[in-house]
Design a protein around this motif. Structure first.
Motif, PDB file in Angstrom:
ATOM      1  N   GLN A  44       0.843  -1.204   0.000  1.00  0.00           N
ATOM      2  CA  GLN A  44       0.000   0.000   0.000  1.00  0.00           C
ATOM      3  C   GLN A  44       0.869   1.241   0.000  1.00  0.00           C
ATOM      4  N   ASN A  46       0.703   5.397   0.621  1.00  0.00           N
ATOM      5  CA  ASN A  46      -0.130   6.435   1.233  1.00  0.00           C
ATOM      6  C   ASN A  46       0.459   7.812   0.960  1.00  0.00           C
ATOM      7  N   ARG A  56       1.148  14.210  13.566  1.00  0.00           N
ATOM      8  CA  ARG A  56       0.402  12.952  13.366  1.00  0.00           C
ATOM      9  C   ARG A  56       1.153  11.839  14.099  1.00  0.00           C
ATOM     10  N   HIS A  59       1.621   6.249  15.842  1.00  0.00           N
ATOM     11  CA  HIS A  59       0.721   5.192  15.376  1.00  0.00           C
ATOM     12  C   HIS A  59       1.449   3.892  15.061  1.00  0.00           C
ATOM     13  N   LYS A  69       7.142   0.711   7.299  1.00  0.00           N
ATOM     14  CA  LYS A  69       6.833   1.920   6.519  1.00  0.00           C
ATOM     15  C   LYS A  69       8.105   2.508   5.937  1.00  0.00           C
ATOM     16  N   HIS A 116       5.095   5.188  14.792  1.00  0.00           N
ATOM     17  CA  HIS A 116       5.564   6.187  13.818  1.00  0.00           C
ATOM     18  C   HIS A 116       4.718   7.450  13.908  1.00  0.00           C
ATOM     19  N   GLY A 117       5.369   8.568  13.647  1.00  0.00           N
ATOM     20  CA  GLY A 117       4.641   9.831  13.575  1.00  0.00           C
ATOM     21  C   GLY A 117       5.536  10.901  12.974  1.00  0.00           C
ATOM     22  N   PHE A 118       4.989  12.104  12.852  1.00  0.00           N
ATOM     23  CA  PHE A 118       5.828  13.226  12.406  1.00  0.00           C
ATOM     24  C   PHE A 118       5.197  14.560  12.756  1.00  0.00           C
ATOM     25  N   TYR A 128       4.358   7.434   1.830  1.00  0.00           N
ATOM     26  CA  TYR A 128       5.011   6.256   2.407  1.00  0.00           C
ATOM     27  C   TYR A 128       4.370   4.958   1.925  1.00  0.00           C
ATOM     28  N   TYR A 134      -4.008  -1.219   5.372  1.00  0.00           N
ATOM     29  CA  TYR A 134      -4.716  -0.543   6.465  1.00  0.00           C
ATOM     30  C   TYR A 134      -5.759  -1.488   7.044  1.00  0.00           C
ATOM     31  N   GLU A 139      -5.523  -0.846  14.519  1.00  0.00           N
ATOM     32  CA  GLU A 139      -4.811   0.402  14.800  1.00  0.00           C
ATOM     33  C   GLU A 139      -4.519   0.555  16.285  1.00  0.00           C
ATOM     34  N   LYS A 164      -8.697  12.077  17.564  1.00  0.00           N
ATOM     35  CA  LYS A 164      -8.367  10.655  17.778  1.00  0.00           C
ATOM     36  C   LYS A 164      -6.996  10.521  18.440  1.00  0.00           C
ATOM     37  N   ASP A 165      -6.029  11.265  17.960  1.00  0.00           N
ATOM     38  CA  ASP A 165      -4.673  11.123  18.508  1.00  0.00           C
ATOM     39  C   ASP A 165      -4.570  11.682  19.922  1.00  0.00           C
TER      40      ASP A 165
HETATM   41  C1  LIG Z   1      -3.817   5.384   7.722  1.00  0.00           C
HETATM   42  C2  LIG Z   1      -5.031   5.254   6.847  1.00  0.00           C
HETATM   43  C3  LIG Z   1      -6.155   6.037   7.044  1.00  0.00           C
HETATM   44  N1  LIG Z   1      -7.242   5.896   6.232  1.00  0.00           N
HETATM   45  C4  LIG Z   1      -8.395   6.779   6.465  1.00  0.00           C
HETATM   46  C5  LIG Z   1      -8.978   6.699   7.864  1.00  0.00           C
HETATM   47  C6  LIG Z   1      -9.434   8.107   8.132  1.00  0.00           C
HETATM   48  O1  LIG Z   1     -10.768   8.282   7.708  1.00  0.00           O
HETATM   49  C7  LIG Z   1      -8.510   8.989   7.288  1.00  0.00           C
HETATM   50  C8  LIG Z   1      -7.424   9.660   8.094  1.00  0.00           C
HETATM   51  O2  LIG Z   1      -6.799   8.660   8.863  1.00  0.00           O
HETATM   52  P1  LIG Z   1      -5.856   9.055  10.059  1.00  0.00           P
HETATM   53  O3  LIG Z   1      -6.382  10.238  10.782  1.00  0.00           O
HETATM   54  O4  LIG Z   1      -5.568   7.795  10.847  1.00  0.00           O
HETATM   55  O5  LIG Z   1      -4.519   9.491   9.263  1.00  0.00           O
HETATM   56  P2  LIG Z   1      -3.110   9.791   9.924  1.00  0.00           P
HETATM   57  O6  LIG Z   1      -3.253  10.497  11.228  1.00  0.00           O
HETATM   58  O7  LIG Z   1      -2.276  10.409   8.865  1.00  0.00           O
HETATM   59  O8  LIG Z   1      -2.544   8.345  10.239  1.00  0.00           O
HETATM   60  C9  LIG Z   1      -1.294   7.899   9.749  1.00  0.00           C
HETATM   61  O9  LIG Z   1      -0.344   8.680  10.396  1.00  0.00           O
HETATM   62  C10 LIG Z   1       0.861   8.105  10.817  1.00  0.00           C
HETATM   63  C11 LIG Z   1       1.961   9.075  10.497  1.00  0.00           C
HETATM   64  C12 LIG Z   1       1.174   6.748  10.379  1.00  0.00           C
HETATM   65  O10 LIG Z   1       2.321   6.313  10.423  1.00  0.00           O
HETATM   66  C13 LIG Z   1       0.089   5.857   9.946  1.00  0.00           C
HETATM   67  O11 LIG Z   1       0.362   5.407   8.634  1.00  0.00           O
HETATM   68  C14 LIG Z   1      -1.253   6.418   9.970  1.00  0.00           C
HETATM   69  O12 LIG Z   1      -1.793   6.096  11.241  1.00  0.00           O
HETATM   70  O13 LIG Z   1      -7.916   8.113   6.317  1.00  0.00           O
HETATM   71  C15 LIG Z   1      -7.274   4.994   5.202  1.00  0.00           C
HETATM   72  O14 LIG Z   1      -8.281   4.884   4.473  1.00  0.00           O
HETATM   73  N2  LIG Z   1      -6.169   4.199   4.991  1.00  0.00           N
HETATM   74  C16 LIG Z   1      -5.055   4.291   5.770  1.00  0.00           C
HETATM   75  O15 LIG Z   1      -4.071   3.559   5.530  1.00  0.00           O
END
Ligand SMILES: Cc1cn([C@H]2C[C@H](O)[C@@H](COP(=O)(O)OP(=O)(O)O[C@H]3O[C@H](C)C(=O)[C@H](O)[C@H]3O)O2)c(=O)[nH]c1=O
Length: 184
Positions: A44, A46, A56, A59, A69, A116-118, A128, A134, A139, A164-165
């Motif tokens: 996958q 992203n 972010r 996670h 990743k 992981h985060g940033f 990435y 997913y 999660e 969420k975070d």
């Molecule tokens: C991660 C992911 C999310 N989604 C959907 C779920 C939510 O509706 C929306 C935003 O998701 P989220 O708020 O979890 O996105 P991030 O905060 O950028 O999460 C990521 O941020 C950190 C940096 C990470 O390393 C992970 O890859 C991942 O957790 O995208 C998807 O459809 N597919 C996916 O693979």
């Protein structure tokens, strides 16, 4: 900024071919990356955009859906972070920062077993590859400012973190939930 080199994390800086038109570089090459221990089993890709000041993370996905990743910045600059969540590791609970930007195009492979985060230091496009798909039910995460991890984020402002975070558990709760000895 205190940081250490976590074992099994692979850093890579691609050769960028510049000419009067612009630039070219390979964003992924199975043969090149396997030589330095980066797998070719990605399933996958992203991409996310973060305004400056967004944070972010931290996670991970659990069990069969744990993700390695391979991360990079297409434009902008982020302070990327990996936290070692492997209880058998001598750096369990330790973290490492990676300064990634869209000019050097430095890349980092973070294997399964890490959170992981940033932090976006500028408006940034982050891309990435993941070694597992997913899977929402798998999660997990740890709160970005956990007191025991004591991550020295270079912050003089409150970052923009998702609802969420903001509800993610502490590292201590993570250890309790998984019956890991709390290392601090
Ligand atoms: C991660 C992911 C999310 N989604 C959907 C779920 C939510 O509706 C929306 C935003 O998701 P989220 O708020 O979890 O996105 P991030 O905060 O950028 O999460 C990521 O941020 C950190 C940096 C990470 O390393 C992970 O890859 C991942 O957790 O995208 C998807 O459809 N597919 C996916 O693979």
């Amino acid at each position: 900024m205190e940081t250490i080199n976590l074992r099994d994390i692979k850093k890579f800086e691609p050769k960028i071919f510049k000419d009067e038109r612009g630039y070219f570089f390979e964003t992924y090459s199975s043969s090149t990356f396997q030589k330095i221990g980066i797998p070719n089993s990605f399933v996958q890709d992203n991409q996310s955009f973060s305004q400056k000041g967004v944070l972010r993370g931290l996670h991970f996905q659990t069990g069969a859906y744990a993700q390695g990743k391979f991360v990079r910045v297409i434009s902008g600059r982020v302070l990327d972070i990996a936290v070692d969540l492997r209880p058998e590791s001598e750096t369990f609970g330790k973290y490492e920062f990676f300064d990634l930007d869209g000019l050097s195009n430095k890349m980092v492979y973070i294997p399964e077993g890490f959170a992981h985060g940033f932090l976006a230091l500028e408006d940034s496009i982050f891309a990435y590859k993941c070694t597992a798909p997913y899977h929402k039910e798998s999660e997990g995460g740890i709160i970005w400012n956990d007191p025991s991890l004591n991550i020295q984020w270079p912050l003089d402002f409150e970052p923009l973190v998702s609802e969420k975070d903001l509800e993610l558990p502490s590292f201590k709760e993570f250890c309790l939930q998984n019956n890991f000895d709390f290392p601090f």
